[in-house]
Structure formats: structure tokens, C-alpha cells
Design a protein around this motif. Structure first.
Motif, short mmCIF file in Angstrom:
data_model
loop_
_atom_site.label_atom_id
_atom_site.label_comp_id
_atom_site.label_asym_id
_atom_site.label_seq_id
_atom_site.Cartn_x
_atom_site.Cartn_y
_atom_site.Cartn_z
N THR A 270 0.84 -0.91 0.00
CA THR A 270 0.08 0.21 -0.11
C THR A 270 0.94 1.15 -0.19
O THR A 270 1.74 1.40 0.81
CB THR A 270 -0.98 -0.04 1.21
OG1 THR A 270 -1.69 1.42 1.14
CG2 THR A 270 -0.09 -0.22 2.50
N GLY A 271 0.41 2.10 -1.00
CA GLY A 271 1.25 3.49 -0.79
C GLY A 271 1.05 4.11 0.37
O GLY A 271 1.94 5.21 0.63
N ALA A 272 0.13 4.13 1.21
CA ALA A 272 -0.07 4.68 2.44
C ALA A 272 1.26 4.32 3.46
O ALA A 272 1.42 5.21 4.41
CB ALA A 272 -1.48 4.51 3.27
N ALA A 273 1.78 3.20 3.17
CA ALA A 273 3.05 2.93 4.14
C ALA A 273 4.47 3.09 3.27
O ALA A 273 5.22 3.07 4.26
CB ALA A 273 3.02 1.17 4.33
N THR A 274 4.44 3.53 1.93
CA THR A 274 5.63 3.69 1.50
C THR A 274 6.73 4.57 1.97
O THR A 274 7.75 4.21 2.34
CB THR A 274 5.42 4.19 -0.11
OG1 THR A 274 4.70 3.14 -0.73
CG2 THR A 274 6.84 4.22 -0.70
N GLY A 275 6.23 5.68 2.60
CA GLY A 275 6.92 6.68 3.04
C GLY A 275 7.60 6.42 4.57
O GLY A 275 8.79 6.56 4.89
#
Length: 270
Positions: free
Chosen positions: A30-35
Motif C-alpha cells: 500500500t502506498g499509505a505505508a511507502t514513506g
């Protein structure tokens, strides 16, 4: 199905350092966790300098699970629980943290708060412009996306408005969390949903709004005062590699948890 990480360390203990790991660690989902993953793996590498880490750009929750099954990822991260067919493969989902889901606009929209009814009016097309005359441009996510479902579950009004928005011609649908954040930062008049931890970890310049008078803080989410949040899960295989276990163990340490909290995640029981 929610299980604890399998490890010999207590979740809050960092007194006994685990053996040094080595190899290539591939994470994503998920992109929500990428950073936040990029920040966490750098901290992990300081303890394990022989590990080379790669954080893939946003694959989506489902894409991350598929990549894990195909041995393209060491550990995957998802903003939804596992589906029945994924559970049948023996995959395990463990809650890692919870973060506020925020309503946000392009930074040029100089407002600080919005009501859920106003969000519904923008989605349905009843409200077409901001107070400064800019066109209100919703940034949607796919109907089955977790963020969309969370917003729709808030009220029947929002559910109907979202369905109407997806029927409109010329709608803008961002495929991933990262795409949505990009659109909110670049499209004048944009409004949409994203997650607090994504914005903080990636240092995104987006205008975060209070919703129905409540700020999207960790305290307000944890108390139930702020109504919407999303949970991020670590997804692992039933038979993990030593490197996967090493990274999963690190995510339980005080150091890793402090990093998550700093950037907008609630850890532990909630």
C-alpha cells in the motif's frame, strides 16, 4: 485473522540485540505505508549494515500481496485485512499501526475545516466551487478501495454522494495512495482523502482539514473523537525467511514504534 509477530523478543524490548542479518530485503504494498517504510528500513539498516533494502513504489494492497506470493517481496504491507483466498494460502496479517484518514485539499485552497455534509455536496456536484472561485475538483479512489469504503461508511449521505461522483463524466480516479497525494498537491481546487502518516513521512505540502470540527490527530483518533482512520497490516508468509523474521522483529522494537508514532501512527492496542 490477526496474529502477533512470531519472534523470541518481547515487543518492547531492545536490550538484547538480535543477530546481524544479511541479504536483500524487499518491501512494498500500500502506498499509505511507502514513506514510513523508507524511514523504517533506513533505521533497520543501521543495525544490520549487511542488509540491502528496496522499498517499491506504491503497489496497492492487493498488488503487494500478489508480489509476496510470487516471491518478489520479503514482507508486504496492506491497508486492508486479508481476503479469504489469501488466508487459504496461509498468509498472515498483523496490525502494525493505525493512522488518521484525512480530508485534504490543494494547498491553494485556504480553508481549515470542512463538514461531512460539505464533502458530500462536493462529491455529488451540488457544490462546484470554493469560496475563492476555484473549481472544486474531487480526487476519487476506486469504489472498492479501502479509503473509499471508510468514507462511505460514515453516513448514507456520503455513500450516495460517492456513488454519484463515480458516475460523473470527467471524474478523476487515483489508482493508488501515492497517485492521490500527487493529485492533491498538483491539481488546483483538488479535494480528497489521504492518510496522515503518508503526508508526514513524505513531507507532502497538502492542506489538511478538520472534519466536523475535529482535527485528525492521534489523540482524537485513539479516543474515537475523530471518526475515520485506516489500519496498516504487515503481511507475511507462513514460512518466513530469516531476513523477513529479522525485519518483522525490528518493527516491534521501541525504536521502530517511536518512529511510527512520530510520523502519525498509533501502535500497540487500540
Amino acid at each position: 485473522m490477526l496474529l502477533s509477530f512470531a519472534s523470541g523478543l518481547n515487543a518492547s524490548s531492545t536490550e538484547r540485540a538480535p543477530p546481524a542479518a544479511k541479504g536483500s530485503l524487499y518491501v512494498g504494498g500500500t502506498g499509505a505505508a511507502t514513506g514510513i517504510l523508507k524511514i523504517l528500513v533506513k533505521a533497520y539498516e543501521r543495525h544490520h549494515p549487511l542488509v540491502k533494502t528496496v522499498v517499491y513504489p506504491s503497489l496497492g494492497s492487493g498488488g503487494g500481496v500478489k508480489a509476496l506470493v510470487a516471491d518478489k517481496l520479503t514482507v508486504s504491507f496492506s491497508s486492508r485485512e486479508l481476503k479469504e483466498e489469501e488466508l487459504q494460502r496461509g498468509l498472515i496479517a498483523t496490525r502494525l499501526f493505525r493512522t488518521p484518514l484525512v480530508i485534504a485539499t490543494h494547498p491553494a485552497i485556504e480553508i481549515s475545516a470542512i463538514t461531512s455534509d460539505q464533502v458530500a455536496n462536493i462529491l455529488s456536484g451540488e457544490m462546484t466551487h470554493w469560496g475563492n472561485g476555484a473549481l472544486a475538483r474531487p480526487v476519487l479512489r476506486p469504489l472498492k478501495d479501502a479509503d473509499t469504503q471508510i468514507l462511505m461508511d460514515m453516513s448514507d449521505n456520503l455513500r450516495q454522494a460517492m456513488l454519484t461522483a463515480h458516475k460523473r463524466t470527467g471524474k478523476n480516479v487515483a489508482a493508488t495512495d501515492s497517485d492521490a497525494a500527487d493529485d492533491l498537491a498538483s491539481i488546483k481546487g483538488a479535494i480528497g482523502v489521504t492518510s496522515l502518516i503518508l503526508l508526514r513521512a513524505e513531507n507532502r505540502r497538502i492542506n489538511i482539514l478538520r472534519l466536523d470540527g475535529v482535527a485528525p490527530t492521534l489523540k482524537n483518533l485513539n479516543s474515537g473523537k475523530y471518526p475515520i482512520g485506516k489500519t496498516i497490516y504487515a503481511i507475511e508468509k507462513p514460512t518466513n525467511s530469516a531476513l523477513a523474521n529479522s525485519f518483522l522483529t525490528y518493527l516491534q522494537t521501541d525504536e521502530a514504534r517511536a518512529i511510527i508514532v512520530k510520523y502519525g501512527g498509533i501502535v500497540g492496542d487500540y
